[in-house]
Design a protein around this motif. Sequence first.
Motif: not given
Ligand SMILES: Cc1cc2nc3c(=O)[nH]c(=O)nc-3n(C[C@H](O)[C@H](O)[C@H](O)COP(=O)(O)OP(=O)(O)OC[C@H]3O[C@@H](n4cnc5c(N)ncnc54)[C@H](O)[C@@H]3O)c2cc1C
Length: 108
Positions: A54, A56, A74-75, A86-88
């Motif tokens: 994946h 990051l 976020g991401d 970490e990104g949560i």
């Molecule tokens: C393997 C792995 C392990 C990780 N481990 C950790 C950890 O241990 N601790 C930690 O803090 N972070 C961890 N991370 C990072 C963390 O998962 C992310 O930083 C965090 O989930 C980002 O949150 P977000 O809400 O910005 O994005 P996301 O969680 O990616 O949420 C975005 C959402 O938007 C939805 N979406 C996308 N496009 C559209 C659209 N056009 N219309 C509607 N919805 C849409 C997606 O389906 C998704 O549900 C890890 C990442 C990976 C890949």
Amino acid sequence: MSGGLANVGLGILYEKMKASPDSLFAMLQQIIHSHPALSPRFAGAVMLGKFEAHGLPLGPDSKAISGTGLLLVGDAASLVDPFSGEGIGNAMVSGEIAAGMIRRHSQQ
Ligand SMILES: Cc1cc2nc3c(=O)[nH]c(=O)nc-3n(C[C@H](O)[C@H](O)[C@H](O)COP(=O)(O)OP(=O)(O)OC[C@H]3O[C@@H](n4cnc5c(N)ncnc54)[C@H](O)[C@@H]3O)c2cc1C
């Protein structure tokens, strides 16, 4: 993890990965099987799951994260911590800050 299981991962910068002749999986295998300090920790280990990769989005980068009618969090704003991966937490905090800004400016 519980029950003697471990989730094993390898992180590498995209530029370094692109420049390397080895695949990520090959690098991980090499570390597990022959790294002098780390391989002893995997003696007798059996791989149960499949290898997955994946990207990051580590910040900061040069792209704009806000504009007219646009606010990234976020991401999407590349807020993953480059040291811990970490990104949560950053995603949640940036969402909260963004919501506060939107509320504040929509009341003006
Ligand atoms: C393997 C792995 C392990 C990780 N481990 C950790 C950890 O241990 N601790 C930690 O803090 N972070 C961890 N991370 C990072 C963390 O998962 C992310 O930083 C965090 O989930 C980002 O949150 P977000 O809400 O910005 O994005 P996301 O969680 O990616 O949420 C975005 C959402 O938007 C939805 N979406 C996308 N496009 C559209 C659209 N056009 N219309 C509607 N919805 C849409 C997606 O389906 C998704 O549900 C890890 C990442 C990976 C890949």
